[in-house]
Enzyme design. Structure first.
Site, PDB file in Angstrom:
ATOM      1  N   LYS A  52       0.830  -1.206   0.000  1.00  0.00           N
ATOM      2  CA  LYS A  52       0.000   0.000   0.000  1.00  0.00           C
ATOM      3  C   LYS A  52       0.866   1.259   0.000  1.00  0.00           C
ATOM      4  O   LYS A  52       0.590   2.206  -0.741  1.00  0.00           O
ATOM      5  CB  LYS A  52      -0.917  -0.017   1.217  1.00  0.00           C
ATOM      6  CG  LYS A  52      -1.818   1.196   1.349  1.00  0.00           C
ATOM      7  CD  LYS A  52      -2.676   1.084   2.603  1.00  0.00           C
ATOM      8  CE  LYS A  52      -1.803   1.009   3.849  1.00  0.00           C
ATOM      9  NZ  LYS A  52      -2.585   0.819   5.091  1.00  0.00           N
ATOM     10  N   ILE A 180      -7.778   2.598   6.165  1.00  0.00           N
ATOM     11  CA  ILE A 180      -7.715   1.914   4.874  1.00  0.00           C
ATOM     12  C   ILE A 180      -8.574   2.651   3.851  1.00  0.00           C
ATOM     13  O   ILE A 180      -8.154   2.865   2.705  1.00  0.00           O
ATOM     14  CB  ILE A 180      -8.154   0.447   5.013  1.00  0.00           C
ATOM     15  CG1 ILE A 180      -7.159  -0.335   5.875  1.00  0.00           C
ATOM     16  CG2 ILE A 180      -8.275  -0.216   3.637  1.00  0.00           C
ATOM     17  CD1 ILE A 180      -7.572  -1.766   6.162  1.00  0.00           C
ATOM     18  N   ASN A 182      -9.470   5.860   3.777  1.00  0.00           N
ATOM     19  CA  ASN A 182      -8.909   7.158   3.390  1.00  0.00           C
ATOM     20  C   ASN A 182      -7.607   7.022   2.612  1.00  0.00           C
ATOM     21  O   ASN A 182      -7.321   7.852   1.742  1.00  0.00           O
ATOM     22  CB  ASN A 182      -8.709   8.006   4.645  1.00  0.00           C
ATOM     23  CG  ASN A 182     -10.009   8.589   5.155  1.00  0.00           C
ATOM     24  OD1 ASN A 182     -10.471   9.608   4.666  1.00  0.00           O
ATOM     25  ND2 ASN A 182     -10.619   7.922   6.140  1.00  0.00           N
ATOM     26  N   GLU A 183      -6.832   6.007   2.910  1.00  0.00           N
ATOM     27  CA  GLU A 183      -5.597   5.812   2.147  1.00  0.00           C
ATOM     28  C   GLU A 183      -5.894   5.414   0.709  1.00  0.00           C
ATOM     29  O   GLU A 183      -5.314   5.975  -0.239  1.00  0.00           O
ATOM     30  CB  GLU A 183      -4.734   4.751   2.844  1.00  0.00           C
ATOM     31  CG  GLU A 183      -4.111   5.278   4.131  1.00  0.00           C
ATOM     32  CD  GLU A 183      -3.408   4.223   4.946  1.00  0.00           C
ATOM     33  OE1 GLU A 183      -2.594   4.585   5.809  1.00  0.00           O
ATOM     34  OE2 GLU A 183      -3.675   3.013   4.743  1.00  0.00           O
ATOM     35  N   ARG A 200     -21.199   4.589   7.233  1.00  0.00           N
ATOM     36  CA  ARG A 200     -22.477   4.479   7.944  1.00  0.00           C
ATOM     37  C   ARG A 200     -22.540   5.404   9.156  1.00  0.00           C
ATOM     38  O   ARG A 200     -23.613   5.696   9.672  1.00  0.00           O
ATOM     39  CB  ARG A 200     -22.716   3.027   8.377  1.00  0.00           C
ATOM     40  CG  ARG A 200     -21.743   2.486   9.392  1.00  0.00           C
ATOM     41  CD  ARG A 200     -22.120   1.066   9.774  1.00  0.00           C
ATOM     42  NE  ARG A 200     -23.472   1.016  10.326  1.00  0.00           N
ATOM     43  CZ  ARG A 200     -24.183  -0.101  10.434  1.00  0.00           C
ATOM     44  NH1 ARG A 200     -23.692  -1.235   9.979  1.00  0.00           N
ATOM     45  NH2 ARG A 200     -25.380  -0.076  10.978  1.00  0.00           N
ATOM     46  N   HIS A 438      15.981  25.511  10.409  1.00  0.00           N
ATOM     47  CA  HIS A 438      15.251  26.372   9.476  1.00  0.00           C
ATOM     48  C   HIS A 438      15.903  26.339   8.102  1.00  0.00           C
ATOM     49  O   HIS A 438      17.125  26.345   7.995  1.00  0.00           O
ATOM     50  CB  HIS A 438      15.259  27.806  10.018  1.00  0.00           C
ATOM     51  CG  HIS A 438      14.498  28.761   9.172  1.00  0.00           C
ATOM     52  ND1 HIS A 438      13.121  28.783   9.124  1.00  0.00           N
ATOM     53  CD2 HIS A 438      14.929  29.724   8.313  1.00  0.00           C
ATOM     54  CE1 HIS A 438      12.731  29.719   8.289  1.00  0.00           C
ATOM     55  NE2 HIS A 438      13.797  30.308   7.775  1.00  0.00           N
ATOM     56  N   GLU A 443      10.211  22.352  12.205  1.00  0.00           N
ATOM     57  CA  GLU A 443      10.556  23.397  13.179  1.00  0.00           C
ATOM     58  C   GLU A 443       9.325  23.980  13.871  1.00  0.00           C
ATOM     59  O   GLU A 443       9.420  24.537  14.959  1.00  0.00           O
ATOM     60  CB  GLU A 443      11.358  24.515  12.493  1.00  0.00           C
ATOM     61  CG  GLU A 443      10.565  25.367  11.536  1.00  0.00           C
ATOM     62  CD  GLU A 443      11.415  26.477  10.906  1.00  0.00           C
ATOM     63  OE1 GLU A 443      12.039  27.237  11.681  1.00  0.00           O
ATOM     64  OE2 GLU A 443      11.450  26.571   9.657  1.00  0.00           O
TER      65      GLU A 443
END
Length: 449
Positions: A52, A180, A182-183, A200, A438, A443
């Site tokens: 994945k 899973i 959303n990925e 649901r 920076h 940071e």
């Protein structure tokens, strides 16, 4: 005289946790066998986090190639070839499977490529009928994708099958609101699918901090991913000419080329003979174990997703190692489940460790919240309005940082180091005393005031 067995340890399931337990136990001098009915490596390596993540890398090039033009690169319109990515990912999975096998072989663990079931408190039966005995049996069979009891549910696929698709669907419906769902929404969207997430419930990623998950929802909607909430499935129909018609309660039917079930994972215990052997199972068939991973039967232990404690590969590995050290290494060890970091490799990714703001307010009372809401430097030049959000949750009584939650580019990579600070109990003044690097995104963690 002590009773002798064919093996000191028999492991059922050669995933990440089972392999770690087997090899470390063998290194401690135990005679070990491990049985695997599919492929060595388990969910994470074969059909989970590793392939994945490789798909996520591949999908991310869609935006990277667009952004490159703003950085002076003359990038032509590019054609994506799904079979090339798919086959290269599968080849890498095969390579890793070989490495896992070599690790077991080097540690003199006998690998049995058969299904194994428990037929007694010290006995295992293999698929070919062979019975073997073991002083200790370890169950590490993991979890399995859940498919809801809905008419036509068989027309959908799960994360087990998604890595072998012939083509990328033009229209993808993903059921669920967890990591899973959303990925894969991010993957399919970047590969030019029209994506709809159907849940649901009324929210995504309910275990993550509310501000962070709301930011992901906002960004996903802006990108064009659609969401339907409070929409239970009623039935799925397969059309004669191809494609699916998905019927939802209170919604118009949706037509799709692919339905991916991502509604949770259940412990893989059915058919293992555990209850017959006296092993107590809890909700969803999870094996109930104590702090030392021991079940209600003294000779049978369990680790990883099959216990349904924390379904994360690194946790299963820790549990496997702790089991081996405790039972065969003479070094009693228990896993500390406090402040386990986790990530969702969505687009953009999110990551978190420790208490969310809501949890802290409920448990601690006095809480201080620090946030940084900014555009990453790369996004500014690329002309993207997508904003990152970093959040520190601080105990108001002692200034201890009790939670860090992030969404933005490379959030999981940054959080891995930051999680050490939360685990160590560092305070907000100690964050403030740390000099920033920076210009970096990280940071922001030491600049919040």
């Amino acid at each position: 005289m002590a009773k002798t067995y064919d093996y000191d340890l028999f492991v059922i399931g050669a995933g990440s946790g089972g392999v770690r337990a087997a090899r470390v136990s063998a290194a401690h001098g135990a005679r070990v066998a491990i049985a695997e009915e599919f492929r060595v490596g388990g969910t994470c390596v074969i059909r989970g986090c590793v392939p994945k993540k490789l798909l996520i890398y591949g999908a991310h090039f869609a935006e990277d190639l667009q952004d490159a033009r703003r950085f002076g690169w003359d990038v032509p319109d590019c054609k994506f070839d799904w079979p090339v990515l798919r086959d290269n990912v599968l080849a890498e999975v095969e390579r890793l499977e070989g490495i896992y096998g070599e690790i077991l072989e080097r540690n003199e663990v006998e690998v049995i490529h058969q299904r194994a079931t428990v037929s007694g408190v010290n006995e295992v039966t293999l698929a070919d009928g062979t019975k073997v005995s073991a002083g200790t049996i370890l169950i590490a069979t993991g979890a399995w994708p859940m498919i809801p009891d809905v008419p036509g549910a068989e027309h959908g696929i799960t994360s087990n099958e998604v890595f072998n698709l012939d083509t990328i669907p033009k229209r993808a419906v993903i059921a669920g609101g967890g990591y899973i769902a959303n990925e894969f929404a991010g993957i399919f969207h970047q590969l030019k699918s029209d994506v709809t997430i159907v849940n649901r419930g009324d929210r995504i990623l309910r275990h993550y901090d509310e501000q962070v998950r709301d930011r992901l929802l906002q960004i996903s909607l802006t990108k064009g991913i659609k969401f339907l909430f409070n929409a239970p499935f009623e039935k799925i129909e397969k059309k004669a000419e191809g494609g699916l018609v998905i019927h939802l309660a209170g919604q118009d039917p949706i037509e799709a080329d692919l339905l991916l079930w991502a509604v949770g994972r259940v412990p893989r215990t059915p058919g293992l003979g555990l209850e017959e052997a006296g092993v107590k199972l809890g909700k969803n068939g999870a094996i109930e174990v104590d702090e030392d991973n021991q079940s209600s039967v003294p000779s049978i232990y369990a680790i990883g997703d099959v216990t349904d404690r924390v379904q994360l590969t690194p946790v299963a590995i820790r549990e496997g190692h702790a089991f081996a050290d405790t039972i065969f290494g003479g070094k009693p060890t228990r896993v500390d489940y406090e402040n386990i970091p986790s990530a969702v490799f969505s687009h953009p990714p999110i990551a978190g460790v420790g208490m969310t703001e809501a949890e802290a307010r409920e448990r601690l009372g006095s809480v201080k919240i620090y946030t940084s809401d900014f555009r990453a430097m790369k996004n500014v030049l690329a002309g993207r309005n997508e904003r990152a959000l970093y959040k520190l949750v601080v105990d108001g009584e002692n200034e201890k940082v009790v939670g860090i939650h992030m969404i933005g580019p490379d959030a999981p990579e940054i959080l891995q180091s930051a999680a050490i600070a939360v685990k160590a109990g560092l305070t907000k003044p100690q964050f403030d005393d740390t000099v920033a690097i920076h210009p970096t995104m990280a940071e922001e963690l030491v600049l919040m005031r």
